[in-house]
Design an enzyme around this catalytic site. Structure first.
Site, mmCIF file in Angstrom:
data_model
loop_
_atom_site.group_PDB
_atom_site.id
_atom_site.type_symbol
_atom_site.label_atom_id
_atom_site.label_comp_id
_atom_site.label_asym_id
_atom_site.label_seq_id
_atom_site.Cartn_x
_atom_site.Cartn_y
_atom_site.Cartn_z
ATOM 1 N N THR A 8 2.938 1.835 -5.457
ATOM 2 C CA THR A 8 3.126 3.248 -5.808
ATOM 3 C C THR A 8 3.635 3.968 -4.575
ATOM 4 O O THR A 8 2.913 4.117 -3.588
ATOM 5 C CB THR A 8 1.797 3.877 -6.277
ATOM 6 O OG1 THR A 8 1.400 3.236 -7.482
ATOM 7 C CG2 THR A 8 1.972 5.371 -6.549
ATOM 8 N N PRO A 13 0.783 -1.245 0.000
ATOM 9 C CA PRO A 13 0.000 0.000 0.000
ATOM 10 C C PRO A 13 0.814 1.295 0.000
ATOM 11 O O PRO A 13 0.436 2.258 -0.635
ATOM 12 C CB PRO A 13 -0.842 -0.092 1.281
ATOM 13 C CG PRO A 13 -0.767 -1.508 1.722
ATOM 14 C CD PRO A 13 0.511 -2.065 1.185
ATOM 15 N N LYS A 51 -3.768 10.228 -2.064
ATOM 16 C CA LYS A 51 -2.470 9.631 -1.715
ATOM 17 C C LYS A 51 -1.436 9.901 -2.815
ATOM 18 O O LYS A 51 -0.304 10.325 -2.546
ATOM 19 C CB LYS A 51 -2.626 8.118 -1.513
ATOM 20 C CG LYS A 51 -1.304 7.401 -1.211
ATOM 21 C CD LYS A 51 -1.319 5.942 -1.667
ATOM 22 C CE LYS A 51 0.094 5.420 -1.891
ATOM 23 N NZ LYS A 51 0.150 4.163 -2.632
ATOM 24 N N ASN A 77 5.270 0.350 4.302
ATOM 25 C CA ASN A 77 5.147 -1.101 4.103
ATOM 26 C C ASN A 77 6.294 -1.635 3.256
ATOM 27 O O ASN A 77 6.822 -2.717 3.501
ATOM 28 C CB ASN A 77 3.828 -1.425 3.391
ATOM 29 C CG ASN A 77 2.634 -0.884 4.128
ATOM 30 O OD1 ASN A 77 2.321 -1.333 5.212
ATOM 31 N ND2 ASN A 77 1.996 0.107 3.558
ATOM 32 N N LYS A 109 4.498 7.377 -13.034
ATOM 33 C CA LYS A 109 3.181 7.124 -12.461
ATOM 34 C C LYS A 109 2.636 8.366 -11.750
ATOM 35 O O LYS A 109 1.485 8.779 -11.953
ATOM 36 C CB LYS A 109 3.280 5.955 -11.465
ATOM 37 C CG LYS A 109 2.074 5.729 -10.558
ATOM 38 C CD LYS A 109 0.970 4.986 -11.250
ATOM 39 C CE LYS A 109 -0.294 4.884 -10.403
ATOM 40 N NZ LYS A 109 -0.203 3.883 -9.320
#
Lengths: 315, 315, 315, 315
Positions: free
Chosen positions: B113, B83, B263, B87, B188
């Site tokens: 991402t 996520p 995010k 992490n 991205k």
């Protein structure tokens, strides 16, 4: 176009009776537009506040008169192409304005980009005199005007649309009917607001990507095959070296000037304020082009926002 | 794929020795991605912090182990799909992380991402252990993951790109090499920032046009044939009734959630701040999605910004 | 300060055992701060990555050592004053960092302006070694540092606040306890974000008023007696000619540089992004100072935003 | 005030000939203002488009007439207090407007908050009729109007200022001369734009500080002794619990409504667009209040922006 038929030595002739078209506002855009009317066989009766602007069109065969009122006396279809709202108000309702001598049934087509509220006012004033006013602002610059490739966005009563279309197709490649008076302006303003947002967004994104180590051509390619794609990224990329034949390939010369974009964003802001519509990105885009105008970018193409945002050399 | 040749009864057999592929992170995206590896004949060794997430993949034929370190012990190609940055740091460098037991020459592909700076840190840490780290974030959602239609944007040493591509093509339709480590993330983030700007801009523009009297379908058509065109106006229009099969046609259910967009815009903001890159519209887009998250739009598709900006009924 | 009592020839002597204070970071701010400790009778053990920076303090009586670790060996109260987060991380946790040789019970006070998350990390690392870390960023510039007029905003365990205060009052006029570790930074960042918003807002407002025909001094007077009043309008007005003794009266020389303001706004943006807090005006203020840095305003006082926004001569 | 002297039974009487004052616009603000004129001994001749609004003033002793033209026939000093520009245009230049029957030398004082360009238009129109127009918008709400504590910002020819001041001091505590016609509006608009920026900035800052662990009262105290200080932080703090007697202490009831602030910011935006002045924070503030109006905050005090930006419970 109405015509008579005539048979002469066994050959059929169609005799068109073409009534003249009035044209007011012979600037960078108006002159090539009026020329295209002449090219299509319409007699043109023209005027402009600057006598020297009339010279070129006169040499091409137009009749030049002294004032908008004089145009209105002689033509029952009139096109206006003026810089801004106050000019439109003056040309229509001023002491020597069109409405002073307009004939009943005259079709008035305004191709200026102005506040839709002013278009609606002009329509009301024209109606009082028995004339019909339509707004038909254009998209496309001087090049498109010369090559009769403009897009017209037309607002006004639907019954008159065909009559307007006949003239507009002489000057443009696309003519779109948008709805009641003012919606032509609305469509133009909306398009240019989204264009400005897309251009600044593309400039920010390309700049960020370059600083993160991406090759600009590769980044443009990735955006254009993905959801970031927009006209500014795939047709008019603001980063020098990514595309050819666009202002960014030519030091931001030509194209659509920052001042003009700032003017259109001012119109968008006014209509949004008046209709109480929130436009956070549109407002910020307006402010950015406003700051650019005061920092030396007034006459560069609006894609120069890439240069404006970029870190200066040596910082 | 490496193979041995073997001739048997006058026929040539190519014997492929397919080494297993590790997969860490079995969420909504990771599970269908890992399944596509299995479908393509790759044995998969997988793990996830939530044991229940492993169940589905285990039933499909994957071997489930206890920790990232255990995966690293058994596989020399590992894909991670997690996520967020913390992490990734934990899974790679934590006490039971991949790098605790990674074998020399292992190929590590992170499809999360995250901040490109973290990708670069992971690459340095991997290199110290003799392994190779690449970032390969995806565009496309759960549907694209299931149908192996994802787009991968890949950053890392060019020599290893072919090896990565072999695996990624099992899970996606497009694999694009972007440059050194971190540039996959950069691409991205850039795409999604421009996407957010285009979406909010489209929402503002459509709302303004409607309030100025334009029909939304007509306005979308005009924009899409003009310079205002963008992916959000022509493929994913945020106004209910303009297009079918998009979240705006379904009360903004499904699609790409506002929280996820917020995010990604946070990542864009971080990289811009760290590289001192001005992103005025990108920043404001971030703030708008942040406000939306706190005003009840967290779980709606990001095109619901149209609804957020629209005047409430009865006002 | 602890002391022993001693009676000698019928006179009472108080013998203070003043333990030395460590000081790391001898820049424009650190040097005058350390001098004020010397002036108040504290022996100072100092270091800096640039040996030449140590010379001035050595001449004033400080003992100079080679590394933060060496400082930690000799002092049980240490103050650090460094440019940014990475420097703080290096000075505390690097190979020659404070924590390599810190003694149990040492009080560590960091006056750098950094991300509160880094302050919290340092506090955790210090606690593992039995030391106590507090953040105590300052407001006030080089002048205030020289005259011991700084304001310290202090975060950390309350029991240690008195010990910190004893040292900080030698260098500042105000010492404010803000709460747990990191809240000193939080207070500093919050103040500077609101300051930037107020300054840009004042510059916009003054510029607009002038263009609408108002005399700038009169406008400032009206604002300052009304609800528009703020520190930037009544104490540090950005318009040349309105006030004396401020940077706007001196071509925006001196004062608080645009680069420093951009850095603090970057910290505000990071903490807001990490806590998912919407800060629309704070974000835009950040972007404006970021653009200014890249357009030649990097070293001018941050009130030069008035000059940046003003219409250029001759436009 | 002019008077005659009269000696009667050995006592001197000063006989004032007070000419009546016209008052047009008897809303929430106009009614208490007109009452204060009556209280100061001025006969009042009043009108309003809503007859019921006239009732209260009639009961207090004013003479009510049918139209602005009727007021102009009977009074040579007239005050107008109207909601917005179109109302002002109607009341002055409409078919039953003041200028239809205005007497030469009449003093016209407009206390509405409108576009300064409209004020200038009215002044030109009044001059043509031999009358004098001044703009004198107020700051302060209904409470200040009742207690004659308003602040008037006055624009117009300086020679007439004393005559205006005589009347305005009956209704306000401060009367400030700002310069030529329109500068009163300019001052009002400038103040409210900076007020809006300061309020949103304070709300963002307080929210960020709270989320970073600071006590709101302590943070307000720190800001107010530092460079972040502004009227919104020290006099009208938007965070419930920080101050008493302000709208934030009363669920944002009363005070200055979000709709009114949005209106004033719309005026600021218009004047900035017309004068090509960049106001990035002012524009964004306008947009934020515009969004708030459409999300249920229309009738709350403008300090409710703190509530709007705050993370919702349970998110």
């Amino acid at each position: 176009k109405k015509y008579s038929v005539c048979i002469l030595e066994n050959r059929i002739f169609f005799l068109f009776t073409v009534t003249p078209v009035g044209f007011i506002g012979l600037g960078n855009m108006g002159t090539p537009m009026a020329k295209n009317l002449l090219r299509n066989g319409y007699p043109v009766i023209a005027t402009d506040v600057f006598p020297e602007s009339c010279k070129e069109l006169q040499d091409t065969g137009a009749q030049v008169v002294d004032s908008p009122a004089d145009v209105a006396e002689k033509a029952d279809r009139i096109i206006t192409m003026l810089p801004s709202s106050p000019n439109v108000i003056e040309v229509y309702t001023g002491p020597n304005g069109i409405l002073k001598k307009v004939k009943k049934g005259t079709l008035l087509i305004d191709s200026s980009t102005i506040d839709p509220a002013v278009s609606r006012e002009m329509a009301v004033a024209a109606e009082k005199m028995g004339a019909v006013f339509m707004d038909a602002p254009v998209s496309g610059g001087v090049g498109a005007a010369s090559m009769a490739k403009l897009t017209f966005m037309v607002g006004g009563v639907e019954e008159e649309y065909n009559a307007a279309q006949e003239l507009l197709t002489c000057m443009g490649a696309n003519v779109v009917y948008c709805g009641q008076v003012g919606t032509g302006q609305a469509a133009k303003i909306c398009n240019n607001m989204l264009l400005a947002i897309g251009m600044i967004g593309t400039a920010e994104t390309m700049n960020l990507g370059i600083r993160l180590g991406l090759d600009p051509k590769l980044l443009a390619k990735i955006l254009n095959m993905s959801s970031g794609r927009c006209w500014s990224s795939d047709t008019y990329n603001p980063v020098p070296g990514v595309m050819e034949g666009v202002p960014s390939a030519n030091n931001y010369q030509g194209g659509f000037g920052t001042t003009l974009m700032a003017k259109d964003l001012g119109l968008a802001q006014n209509t949004a304020t008046n209709t109480k519509t929130p436009i956070p990105l549109g407002s910020l885009a307006h402010q950015i082009y406003r700051v650019m105008c005061s920092r030396g970018y007034a006459n560069k193409d609006f894609s120069s926002v890439f240069q404006f945002l970029r870190e200066e050399e040596g910082q």
